[in-house]
Design a protein around this motif. Structure first.
Motif, PDB file in Angstrom:
ATOM      1  N   TRP A   1       0.824  -1.220   0.000  1.00  0.00           N
ATOM      2  CA  TRP A   1       0.000   0.000   0.000  1.00  0.00           C
ATOM      3  C   TRP A   1       0.857   1.269   0.000  1.00  0.00           C
ATOM      4  O   TRP A   1       0.446   2.311   0.506  1.00  0.00           O
ATOM      5  CB  TRP A   1      -0.924   0.007   1.209  1.00  0.00           C
ATOM      6  N   LEU A   2       2.047   1.232  -0.576  1.00  0.00           N
ATOM      7  CA  LEU A   2       2.914   2.418  -0.593  1.00  0.00           C
ATOM      8  C   LEU A   2       2.223   3.609  -1.252  1.00  0.00           C
ATOM      9  O   LEU A   2       2.243   4.717  -0.714  1.00  0.00           O
ATOM     10  CB  LEU A   2       4.224   2.117  -1.315  1.00  0.00           C
ATOM     11  N   ALA A   3       1.646   3.391  -2.415  1.00  0.00           N
ATOM     12  CA  ALA A   3       1.005   4.503  -3.135  1.00  0.00           C
ATOM     13  C   ALA A   3      -0.136   5.103  -2.324  1.00  0.00           C
ATOM     14  O   ALA A   3      -0.284   6.328  -2.258  1.00  0.00           O
ATOM     15  CB  ALA A   3       0.512   4.034  -4.500  1.00  0.00           C
TER      16      ALA A   3
ATOM     17  N   ALA B   1      -0.342   5.256   0.769  1.00  0.00           N
ATOM     18  CA  ALA B   1       0.233   5.987   1.899  1.00  0.00           C
ATOM     19  C   ALA B   1       0.933   7.263   1.454  1.00  0.00           C
ATOM     20  O   ALA B   1       1.481   7.990   2.267  1.00  0.00           O
ATOM     21  CB  ALA B   1       1.219   5.095   2.654  1.00  0.00           C
ATOM     22  N   GLY B   2       0.913   7.522   0.150  1.00  0.00           N
ATOM     23  CA  GLY B   2       1.538   8.734  -0.355  1.00  0.00           C
ATOM     24  C   GLY B   2       3.048   8.612  -0.530  1.00  0.00           C
ATOM     25  O   GLY B   2       3.732   9.621  -0.640  1.00  0.00           O
ATOM     26  N   LEU B   3       3.557   7.389  -0.574  1.00  0.00           N
ATOM     27  CA  LEU B   3       4.988   7.164  -0.757  1.00  0.00           C
ATOM     28  C   LEU B   3       5.261   6.755  -2.198  1.00  0.00           C
ATOM     29  O   LEU B   3       4.493   6.007  -2.801  1.00  0.00           O
ATOM     30  CB  LEU B   3       5.481   6.080   0.202  1.00  0.00           C
ATOM     31  N   SER B   4       6.353   7.235  -2.736  1.00  0.00           N
ATOM     32  CA  SER B   4       6.697   6.970  -4.127  1.00  0.00           C
ATOM     33  C   SER B   4       7.210   5.548  -4.302  1.00  0.00           C
ATOM     34  O   SER B   4       8.272   5.195  -3.780  1.00  0.00           O
ATOM     35  CB  SER B   4       7.776   7.950  -4.590  1.00  0.00           C
ATOM     36  N   GLU B   5       6.469   4.741  -5.042  1.00  0.00           N
ATOM     37  CA  GLU B   5       6.922   3.383  -5.325  1.00  0.00           C
ATOM     38  C   GLU B   5       8.169   3.394  -6.203  1.00  0.00           C
ATOM     39  O   GLU B   5       9.071   2.584  -6.040  1.00  0.00           O
ATOM     40  CB  GLU B   5       5.817   2.590  -6.017  1.00  0.00           C
ATOM     41  N   ALA B   6       8.224   4.313  -7.148  1.00  0.00           N
ATOM     42  CA  ALA B   6       9.339   4.379  -8.094  1.00  0.00           C
ATOM     43  C   ALA B   6      10.670   4.664  -7.410  1.00  0.00           C
ATOM     44  O   ALA B   6      11.728   4.334  -7.949  1.00  0.00           O
ATOM     45  CB  ALA B   6       9.055   5.441  -9.149  1.00  0.00           C
ATOM     46  N   ALA B   7      10.639   5.245  -6.237  1.00  0.00           N
ATOM     47  CA  ALA B   7      11.868   5.569  -5.517  1.00  0.00           C
ATOM     48  C   ALA B   7      12.557   4.334  -4.942  1.00  0.00           C
ATOM     49  O   ALA B   7      13.706   4.411  -4.508  1.00  0.00           O
ATOM     50  CB  ALA B   7      11.573   6.560  -4.392  1.00  0.00           C
TER      51      ALA B   7
END
Length: 86
Positions: free
Chosen positions: A47-49, A51-57
């Motif tokens: 659920w990274l996305a 949570a507002g966290l960049s998956e691509a990073a």
């Protein structure tokens, strides 16, 4: 509506960066292959996305999660945590 405290994500980003660096050198958390450690540590990372966290990073984390998805009998946490049908 709950306002997002951006500072609350800073430790998560540091932890994800550490995990991403580790996974650059290893397919799973242990050299013996996938274990309950991988399942346990990955559970909330699907659920990274949301949570507002960049998956691509975190490309190595994403590769690891994709590898876990390919395991026999793997189910997405949403499905695994859903109440059983009566």
């Amino acid at each position: 509506y709950y306002p997002i405290d951006i500072d609350a994500f800073l430790p998560a980003e540091a932890d994800l960066a550490t995990l991403d660096t580790f996974l650059a050198r290893s397919e799973y958390l242990l050299p013996s292959g996938p274990t309950v450690a991988d399942i346990s540590c990955s559970a909330y990372l699907f659920w990274l996305a949301q949570a507002g966290l960049s998956e691509a990073a975190y490309p190595n984390v994403l590769r690891w999660l994709q590898s876990l998805r390919g395991l026999p009998r793997w189910r997405h946490p949403d499905e695994a945590l859903a109440p059983a049908a009566p």
